[in-house]
Structures are given as structure tokens and as C-alpha cells.
Design a protein around this motif. Structure first.
Motif, PDB file in Angstrom:
ATOM      1  N   TRP A 197       0.837  -1.192   0.000  1.00  0.00           N
ATOM      2  CA  TRP A 197       0.000   0.000   0.000  1.00  0.00           C
ATOM      3  C   TRP A 197       0.879   1.251   0.000  1.00  0.00           C
ATOM      4  O   TRP A 197       2.033   1.218   0.416  1.00  0.00           O
ATOM      5  CB  TRP A 197      -0.927   0.009   1.217  1.00  0.00           C
ATOM      6  CG  TRP A 197      -0.221   0.019   2.538  1.00  0.00           C
ATOM      7  CD1 TRP A 197       0.299  -1.043   3.212  1.00  0.00           C
ATOM      8  CD2 TRP A 197       0.052   1.168   3.356  1.00  0.00           C
ATOM      9  NE1 TRP A 197       0.880  -0.642   4.393  1.00  0.00           N
ATOM     10  CE2 TRP A 197       0.748   0.710   4.510  1.00  0.00           C
ATOM     11  CE3 TRP A 197      -0.217   2.531   3.224  1.00  0.00           C
ATOM     12  CZ2 TRP A 197       1.162   1.573   5.526  1.00  0.00           C
ATOM     13  CZ3 TRP A 197       0.202   3.394   4.230  1.00  0.00           C
ATOM     14  CH2 TRP A 197       0.882   2.918   5.364  1.00  0.00           C
ATOM     15  N   THR A 198       0.327   2.365  -0.484  1.00  0.00           N
ATOM     16  CA  THR A 198       1.093   3.610  -0.579  1.00  0.00           C
ATOM     17  C   THR A 198       0.470   4.767   0.184  1.00  0.00           C
ATOM     18  O   THR A 198       1.168   5.731   0.512  1.00  0.00           O
ATOM     19  CB  THR A 198       1.266   4.033  -2.048  1.00  0.00           C
ATOM     20  OG1 THR A 198      -0.022   4.100  -2.691  1.00  0.00           O
ATOM     21  CG2 THR A 198       2.143   3.022  -2.799  1.00  0.00           C
ATOM     22  N   SER A 199      -0.825   4.716   0.466  1.00  0.00           N
ATOM     23  CA  SER A 199      -1.442   5.779   1.273  1.00  0.00           C
ATOM     24  C   SER A 199      -2.744   5.286   1.865  1.00  0.00           C
ATOM     25  O   SER A 199      -3.393   4.386   1.333  1.00  0.00           O
ATOM     26  CB  SER A 199      -1.704   7.044   0.437  1.00  0.00           C
ATOM     27  OG  SER A 199      -2.770   6.837  -0.478  1.00  0.00           O
ATOM     28  N   VAL A 200      -3.120   5.905   2.996  1.00  0.00           N
ATOM     29  CA  VAL A 200      -4.360   5.569   3.702  1.00  0.00           C
ATOM     30  C   VAL A 200      -4.991   6.848   4.222  1.00  0.00           C
ATOM     31  O   VAL A 200      -4.297   7.730   4.747  1.00  0.00           O
ATOM     32  CB  VAL A 200      -4.099   4.615   4.891  1.00  0.00           C
ATOM     33  CG1 VAL A 200      -5.356   4.458   5.743  1.00  0.00           C
ATOM     34  CG2 VAL A 200      -3.626   3.256   4.406  1.00  0.00           C
ATOM     35  N   GLN A 201      -6.297   6.963   4.055  1.00  0.00           N
ATOM     36  CA  GLN A 201      -7.096   7.996   4.722  1.00  0.00           C
ATOM     37  C   GLN A 201      -8.237   7.280   5.432  1.00  0.00           C
ATOM     38  O   GLN A 201      -9.005   6.555   4.784  1.00  0.00           O
ATOM     39  CB  GLN A 201      -7.659   8.999   3.720  1.00  0.00           C
ATOM     40  CG  GLN A 201      -6.619   9.896   3.081  1.00  0.00           C
ATOM     41  CD  GLN A 201      -7.226  10.794   2.028  1.00  0.00           C
ATOM     42  OE1 GLN A 201      -7.419  10.390   0.875  1.00  0.00           O
ATOM     43  NE2 GLN A 201      -7.541  12.019   2.416  1.00  0.00           N
ATOM     44  N   GLY A 202      -8.362   7.451   6.753  1.00  0.00           N
ATOM     45  CA  GLY A 202      -9.351   6.692   7.496  1.00  0.00           C
ATOM     46  C   GLY A 202     -10.082   7.507   8.544  1.00  0.00           C
ATOM     47  O   GLY A 202      -9.608   8.554   8.995  1.00  0.00           O
ATOM     48  N   ALA A 325      -2.248   2.478  10.029  1.00  0.00           N
ATOM     49  CA  ALA A 325      -2.377   3.705   9.238  1.00  0.00           C
ATOM     50  C   ALA A 325      -3.799   4.249   9.274  1.00  0.00           C
ATOM     51  O   ALA A 325      -4.010   5.472   9.266  1.00  0.00           O
ATOM     52  CB  ALA A 325      -1.941   3.438   7.803  1.00  0.00           C
ATOM     53  N   ILE A 326      -4.795   3.364   9.315  1.00  0.00           N
ATOM     54  CA  ILE A 326      -6.184   3.822   9.444  1.00  0.00           C
ATOM     55  C   ILE A 326      -6.367   4.557  10.764  1.00  0.00           C
ATOM     56  O   ILE A 326      -6.948   5.657  10.822  1.00  0.00           O
ATOM     57  CB  ILE A 326      -7.159   2.637   9.337  1.00  0.00           C
ATOM     58  CG1 ILE A 326      -7.121   2.035   7.933  1.00  0.00           C
ATOM     59  CG2 ILE A 326      -8.587   3.070   9.690  1.00  0.00           C
ATOM     60  CD1 ILE A 326      -7.913   0.752   7.790  1.00  0.00           C
TER      61      ILE A 326
END
Length: 364
Positions: A197-202, A325-326
Motif C-alpha cells: 500500500w502507498t497511502s491511507v485515509q481513514g 495507518a487507518i
């Protein structure tokens, strides 16, 4: 090659029965001892699984038995110290998910494995089964074209009594809510299929349960291959489903199940113009369902031969980092979190406690 593996189980709750069954099914392993905080629970478990010796503590069991493999089936907060004790005793470790309630503890567990020259395998049984292996191969080879967009849903139902268990619903003892405890299974399968994975927005939500942690979460994840995924995890969904959908340039891949999948749960639908090639994508004739048994079988094979762990049991940090990351994004009001951000994160490598949006009074 090790002729036979002497296995012990610590923690004799529901999931331990899957481990005992898998040990029993493997011709070169034996369950020699078990331990649990409740002696009566351990005695009852032992009576059901061939009467292995019962110990009151893990330390006593390790000292007396000197096992080859310790199967850890306790709540997440106990995983790290028990894993360290097992490695110090010279055993390999198979630990239930989540492997630890923090990335820092998992780092310590991995270092201890290296120092001891032993293996650390994490149980993410959703990776197993012939269908998952086949689809992973198709995606990895490019046979289906580039993955574009995905949806990952873990919509489960846990009533209020579930959260009344003392260690549940607490950042300190459980480490996280439904994202860590439930959603991590499908999140792990998604990452098994799509890679890094490269990015997370949670965001984290408290919709209906009396819990310190979240009972639902939502997230958007991007992957190194260019795919974008939407994740929804819930503990308040009466019609339960565990579902992944991956749309590629040539097809849609879906798996819809609850707690385990076989060939009947998977479907590959060709995009218009690619129908003729779809026959080459068919699932293999021989079927093996997802389960603890094939995972432990392959782990045991690797331990006996000194081989690397199989793909179904390696990369212990991948899905835990995604979950972390979330939580880190939720703590920053939905900000984008990258692997580099997480590697140097000031708080979320040591714990996942994060703000939860409480929606329980809205619209009442």
C-alpha cells in the motif's frame, strides 16, 4: 528435517480448537501440552483433544516441555510477552491475529525471532485456499490486466454482550476496535492480492455499541500498483458479509463469504470484449477451502525442512501496518498517511488509541 513437531497451545478459547484440529490433522505434529489462566477451561480443552498435559502458566509449560512450536491463542495484549518467552525457550511461534496491539511490539517480536533463529508465523487464514492462490497468481501475472479499483467490506454483527467481556472494547487490552479485531482479516486478504500500500485515509465511528474503541471504520487505500480501494468495517451489521471486489482492466473478481471461503464464494466476470479468454481464468478443479489447517500444514512443512515461511504466513507486519495507518489517519482527522509517515510516527507505532466520532446520539 525435524521428524515430528512437539506443539503446545497457550489460551484455550474458541480459536484454540482450530489450532488443535490442525495439529491433529498434520501427520508429523503432536499436541503435547496446553495452558490457560482458567485451569477448568484448560482441563476441558485437554480432555477434548487427546489429553495433553495441562499447565497453569506458560513459563511452567515451556520449562517442562521444551516444545518445538508454541501456538498462541490468547487476547492480543498478551501476544508479545508470550512470544518473547517462547523464543527465549527455543520454540517457533504461531500467533493468532492481530499479532500484537502495536507495531513496536511486533517489531520486538520479529527481532526476537531473528536473535533466536526461529520463525514467527501469524494466522491470517483468509489467505489460504486454492481460490485465493489462483486469483493472486492471475493478478500478479497481469492476466487480468491492471487492478483499478477495489471494495473491501467486513460487515459483521456483535451484540452488546460481546463488548461486555472485560478485555474487549478497550484500547489498553484489545489494542483497537472492529478494524483491528475483525476487519484485519479481509484487509489482509486484500493486501495479499494487491500487494504493497502507498497511502491511507481513514475515520473511526462509534455508531451503536458501548465501547471505548470504534464499532465501525471507513478508509480509502491506494496501492503501489495503482489500485484504489474503499474499506468499510462494521460490528453492527445484522446481515453479515466479508466481501472483496477488485475491478481490473479485463475483469471483476469478487469473493463473498463470512468467516471462510471456497470456490463457490469466488467469481471472475470478464469485461466486454474479454469473454473468450475467460476460460483460462477458471479456478482449478481441485479445491481446498480457506482454513487454519492448510495454513498450519504449510507452516509446519517449512519448519520441518528449514524453509522460508509460505506466502500464506509471511509478511506479518503488512496488514497490521495498514490497520495502524487507518488509526493514525483518524487521529489526524482523516489526513493522508504513507508508509514513510507510519515508520516515523510519534504515537501510532506504540499504540492505536485514536479519536472516535460518536454518532450514537445523532438523529435520536
Amino acid at each position: 528435517m525435524t521428524s515430528s513437531l512437539r506443539c503446545v497451545i497457550v489460551g484455550t478459547g474458541a480459536v484454540a480448537h482450530f489450532h488443535a484440529r490442525a495439529v491433529q490433522a498434520y501427520p508429523h505434529a503432536e499436541l503435547v501440552a496446553v495452558s490457560d489462566m482458567s485451569r477448568s477451561a484448560a482441563d476441558a480443552f485437554a480432555a477434548q483433544w487427546g489429553a495433553p498435559t495441562v499447565y497453569d502458566t506458560l513459563d511452567d509449560m515451556l520449562q517442562a516441555e521444551r516444545p518445538d512450536v508454541v501456538l498462541i491463542c490468547t487476547p492480543p495484549g498478551a501476544h508479545a510477552p508470550q512470544t518473547l518467552a517462547a523464543f527465549a525457550a527455543g520454540a517457533h511461534v504461531v500467533v493468532e491475529k492481530p499479532p500484537a496491539p502495536s507495531l513496536a511490539e511486533l517489531d520486538e517480536m520479529r527481532r526476537a525471532a531473528d536473535v533466536a533463529g526461529r520463525q514467527l508465523a501469524v494466522v491470517f487464514q483468509q489467505r489460504t485456499g486454492t481460490a485465493a492462490a489462483h486469483v493472486r497468481g492471475l493478478l500478479g501475472s497481469g492476466a487480468l490486466g491492471r487492478p483499478l479499483i477495489a471494495v473491501c467490506q467486513t460487515l459483521w454483527f456483535r451484540d452488546p454482550a460481546y463488548f461486555a467481556v472485560p478485555w474487549r472494547g478497550s484500547w489498553e487490552t484489545e489494542g483497537g476496535g472492529t478494524t483491528l479485531g475483525h476487519g484485519i482479516h479481509q484487509i489482509d486478504l486484500l493486501a495479499f492480492l494487491l500487494g504493497d500500500w502507498t497511502s491511507v485515509q481513514g475515520r473511526l465511528w462509534r455508531l451503536d455499541r458501548e465501547t471505548q474503541t470504534e464499532d465501525a471504520s471507513t478508509a480509502t487505500v491506494t496501492f503501489a500498483g495503482g489500485a484504489v480501494a474503499q474499506l468499510v468495517t462494521s460490528a453492527v451489521s445484522p446481515r453479515e458479509v466479508s466481501s472483496i471486489r477488485i475491478d481490473t482492466q479485463k475483469a471483476t473478481v469478487t469473493v463473498d463469504h463470512v468467516y471462510g471461503h471456497g470456490h463457490e464464494n469466488w467469481r471472475i466476470t470478464p469485461a466486454p470484449g474479454f469473454e473468450e479468454g475467460a476460460a483460462a481464468w477458471a479456478l482449478p478443479d481441485a479445491e481446498e477451502r480457506s482454513d487454519h489447517a492448510p495454513l498450519l500444514r504449510d507452516v509446519f512443512d517449512a519448519l520441518r525442512t528449514g524453509s522460508p515461511l509460505p506466502p500464506t504466513a509471511d509478511a506479518p507486519a503488512r496488514s497490521l501496518e495498514l490497520v495502524a495507518a487507518i488509526y493514525a489517519s483518524a487521529a489526524a482527522d482523516g489526513a493522508v498517511i504513507t508508509p514513510a509517515d507510519l515508520a516515523a510516527h510519534p504515537t501510532h507505532r506504540t499504540g492505536f488509541a485514536s479519536p472516535v466520532a460518536d454518532m450514537r446520539g445523532v438523529g435520536a
